[in-house]
Write a protein that holds these residues in place. Structure first.
Motif, PDB file in Angstrom:
ATOM      1  N   GLU A   1       3.646  -4.658  -0.580  1.00 45.29           N
ATOM      2  CA  GLU A   1       4.824  -5.412  -0.247  1.00 45.29           C
ATOM      3  C   GLU A   1       5.841  -6.070  -0.906  1.00 45.29           C
ATOM      4  O   GLU A   1       5.470  -6.026  -2.280  1.00 45.29           O
TER       5      GLU A   1
ATOM      6  N   GLU B   1      -0.674  -7.523   0.244  1.00 46.11           N
ATOM      7  CA  GLU B   1      -1.290  -8.255   1.056  1.00 46.11           C
ATOM      8  C   GLU B   1      -2.640  -7.423   1.515  1.00 46.11           C
ATOM      9  O   GLU B   1      -2.883  -6.404   1.730  1.00 46.11           O
TER      10      GLU B   1
ATOM     11  N   GLY C   1       5.085  -8.436   9.860  1.00 48.81           N
ATOM     12  CA  GLY C   1       4.150  -7.118  10.054  1.00 48.81           C
ATOM     13  C   GLY C   1       4.681  -6.138  11.003  1.00 48.81           C
ATOM     14  O   GLY C   1       5.620  -6.291  11.681  1.00 48.81           O
ATOM     15  N   LEU C   2       4.364  -4.876  10.623  1.00 45.07           N
ATOM     16  CA  LEU C   2       4.818  -3.882  11.561  1.00 45.07           C
ATOM     17  C   LEU C   2       6.187  -3.617  11.425  1.00 45.07           C
ATOM     18  O   LEU C   2       6.828  -3.039  12.396  1.00 45.07           O
TER      19      LEU C   2
ATOM     20  N   GLU D   1      -2.273  -3.481   1.039  1.00 43.79           N
ATOM     21  CA  GLU D   1      -0.950  -2.953   1.336  1.00 43.79           C
ATOM     22  C   GLU D   1       0.300  -3.576   0.527  1.00 43.79           C
ATOM     23  O   GLU D   1       0.028  -4.501   0.189  1.00 43.79           O
TER      24      GLU D   1
ATOM     25  N   LEU E   1      -5.552  -7.388   4.277  1.00 54.05           N
ATOM     26  CA  LEU E   1      -5.655  -7.509   5.815  1.00 54.05           C
ATOM     27  C   LEU E   1      -6.986  -7.536   6.081  1.00 54.05           C
ATOM     28  O   LEU E   1      -7.852  -6.961   5.369  1.00 54.05           O
TER      29      LEU E   1
ATOM     30  N   LYS F   1       4.118 -14.086   7.257  1.00 55.72           N
ATOM     31  CA  LYS F   1       4.296 -12.606   6.964  1.00 55.72           C
ATOM     32  C   LYS F   1       4.957 -11.962   8.005  1.00 55.72           C
ATOM     33  O   LYS F   1       4.692 -12.321   9.397  1.00 55.72           O
TER      34      LYS F   1
ATOM     35  N   ALA G   1      -1.731 -11.644  12.960  1.00 53.82           N
ATOM     36  CA  ALA G   1      -1.341 -10.528  12.503  1.00 53.82           C
ATOM     37  C   ALA G   1      -2.316 -10.109  11.425  1.00 53.82           C
ATOM     38  O   ALA G   1      -1.800  -9.380  10.291  1.00 53.82           O
ATOM     39  N   SER G   2      -3.568 -10.112  11.612  1.00 51.07           N
ATOM     40  CA  SER G   2      -4.604  -9.488  10.656  1.00 51.07           C
ATOM     41  C   SER G   2      -4.659 -10.116   9.543  1.00 51.07           C
ATOM     42  O   SER G   2      -5.089  -9.525   8.314  1.00 51.07           O
TER      43      SER G   2
ATOM     44  N   MET H   1      -0.805   1.710  13.389  1.00 49.07           N
ATOM     45  CA  MET H   1      -1.571   0.916  14.332  1.00 49.07           C
ATOM     46  C   MET H   1      -1.321   1.308  15.810  1.00 49.07           C
ATOM     47  O   MET H   1      -1.651   0.671  16.774  1.00 49.07           O
TER      48      MET H   1
ATOM     49  N   GLY I   1       6.627  -7.522   4.830  1.00 48.14           N
ATOM     50  CA  GLY I   1       6.040  -6.369   5.631  1.00 48.14           C
ATOM     51  C   GLY I   1       5.641  -5.202   4.561  1.00 48.14           C
ATOM     52  O   GLY I   1       6.262  -4.726   3.758  1.00 48.14           O
ATOM     53  N   ALA I   2       4.589  -4.403   5.084  1.00 47.20           N
ATOM     54  CA  ALA I   2       4.273  -3.150   4.261  1.00 47.20           C
ATOM     55  C   ALA I   2       5.243  -2.120   4.278  1.00 47.20           C
ATOM     56  O   ALA I   2       5.778  -1.662   5.268  1.00 47.20           O
TER      57      ALA I   2
ATOM     58  N   LYS J   1       3.602   2.044   9.309  1.00 48.64           N
ATOM     59  CA  LYS J   1       2.597   1.168   9.875  1.00 48.64           C
ATOM     60  C   LYS J   1       2.407   0.812  11.261  1.00 48.64           C
ATOM     61  O   LYS J   1       1.432   0.881  11.897  1.00 48.64           O
TER      62      LYS J   1
ATOM     63  N   TYR K   1      -7.198  -2.418  17.470  1.00 46.93           N
ATOM     64  CA  TYR K   1      -6.750  -3.255  18.569  1.00 46.93           C
ATOM     65  C   TYR K   1      -5.716  -2.457  19.241  1.00 46.93           C
ATOM     66  O   TYR K   1      -5.261  -1.488  18.820  1.00 46.93           O
TER      67      TYR K   1
ATOM     68  N   PHE L   1     -11.712  -2.775  13.158  1.00 44.62           N
ATOM     69  CA  PHE L   1     -10.148  -2.765  12.756  1.00 44.62           C
ATOM     70  C   PHE L   1      -9.284  -2.030  13.891  1.00 44.62           C
ATOM     71  O   PHE L   1      -8.188  -1.570  13.500  1.00 44.62           O
TER      72      PHE L   1
END
Ligand code: OOG
Ligand code: MG
Length: 262
Positions: free
Chosen positions: A107, A137, A62-63, A105, A139, A60, A159-160, A72, A231-232, A68, A148, A146
């Motif tokens: 994707e 997805e 992410g970000l 989310e 997470l 996957k 990646a969660s 985060m 990715g979302a 997103k 970090y 949740f």
């Protein structure tokens, strides 16, 4: 960081997941954990799962969308590993009981047909794609609330990632151009997040390109037959029991998960 510390952190995060206990982010205790170290922790965590007979089925990203990254407060794309135990079938019932604080989310996923390695172009990436589908997805960060604050934390935590759902309906790359498709995620029929696929790395295929580049740094490739979540496109929203979450992607059909009462 030495191999022993890497193994220790991987075991700690694995334990958090299996026992459904959120933990402090690891950079509190290990402020010098580098991004490379974090990927070593991730790899070790996946090795623990594979030792319990899970199989790696893909990756996957992410970000990959600005929304997103802002949600985060982090700056660059990352990857995680998917195993067969994380996959839920389209339309299936799903229980939140083994998760800490799940979010979901919207994707798009690629299924590859050739090994992908190194510095590829997006045309080459497209030629390596067997099929494309809508995906959800789920997470579940192992960190308290949740939250970090650094890339190494989230990378170490794979990646969660928790679960994912691929639409039953698959398309060939020749059938659909994924550059700019409307994506609407609804809960019980009420739209909650809307975005265009162009929010994913400017173009979802760029996520494949980026993944290949990131893996190259570790002498790895994307094996043929991999599932790659691009990715979302939207923000992740908290999951609630007794709901039905559906994602509709223009020209790509839909994908659903039904959340159980418990
Ligand atoms: C990190 C994982 C992000 C995506 O699609 O952007 C991700 C997180 O949000 O906890 O999967
Ligand atoms: Mg995601």
């Amino acid at each position: 960081m030495n191999t022993e510390d890497i193994a220790h952190i991987a075991g700690h995060l694995d334990q958090a997941r299996v026992s459904i206990q959120e933990v402090e982010r690891i950079t509190l205790q290990h402020p010098n954990l580098s991004l490379d170290d974090a990927y070593r922790v991730q790899k070790q965590g996946i090795a623990l799962r594979i030792a319990r007979s899970e199989k790696q089925v893909g990756y996957k990203m992410g970000l990959t969308s600005r929304a997103k990254r802002e949600q985060m407060n982090l700056t660059s794309p990352i990857y995680g590993v998917l195993t067969d135990a994380m996959q839920i079938s389209d339309g299936a019932d799903f229980s939140l009981s083994r998760l800490i604080h799940p979010r979901i989310e919207a994707e798009i996923a690629f299924i590859t047909k050739k090994d992908i390695r190194g510095k590829i172009t997006s045309d080459e990436a497209l030629q390596s794609v067997d099929s494309i589908c809508a995906a959800l997805e789920i997470l579940d960060s192992r960190y308290l609330h949740f939250k970090y604050f650094s890339l190494p934390d989230v990378v170490a935590d794979n990646a969660s990632s928790s679960h994912f759902v691929l639409s039953q309906t698959r398309f060939k790359p020749s059938e659909v151009d994924v550059a700019h498709l409307e994506m609407v995620m609804d809960v019980n029929g009420v739209p909650v997040q809307t975005a265009f696929s162009s929010a994913i790395s400017e173009h979802p295929l760029n996520s494949l390109v980026q993944l290949s580049h990131l893996l190259m740094e570790d002498d790895q490739l994307i094996p043929a037959g991999s599932i790659v979540l691009a990715g979302a496109a939207t923000l992740a929203i908290p999951m609630e029991p007794r709901t039905r979450v559906k994602l509709k992607v223009e020209n790509l059909g839909e994908v659903t998960v039904r959340v159980n009462a418990d």
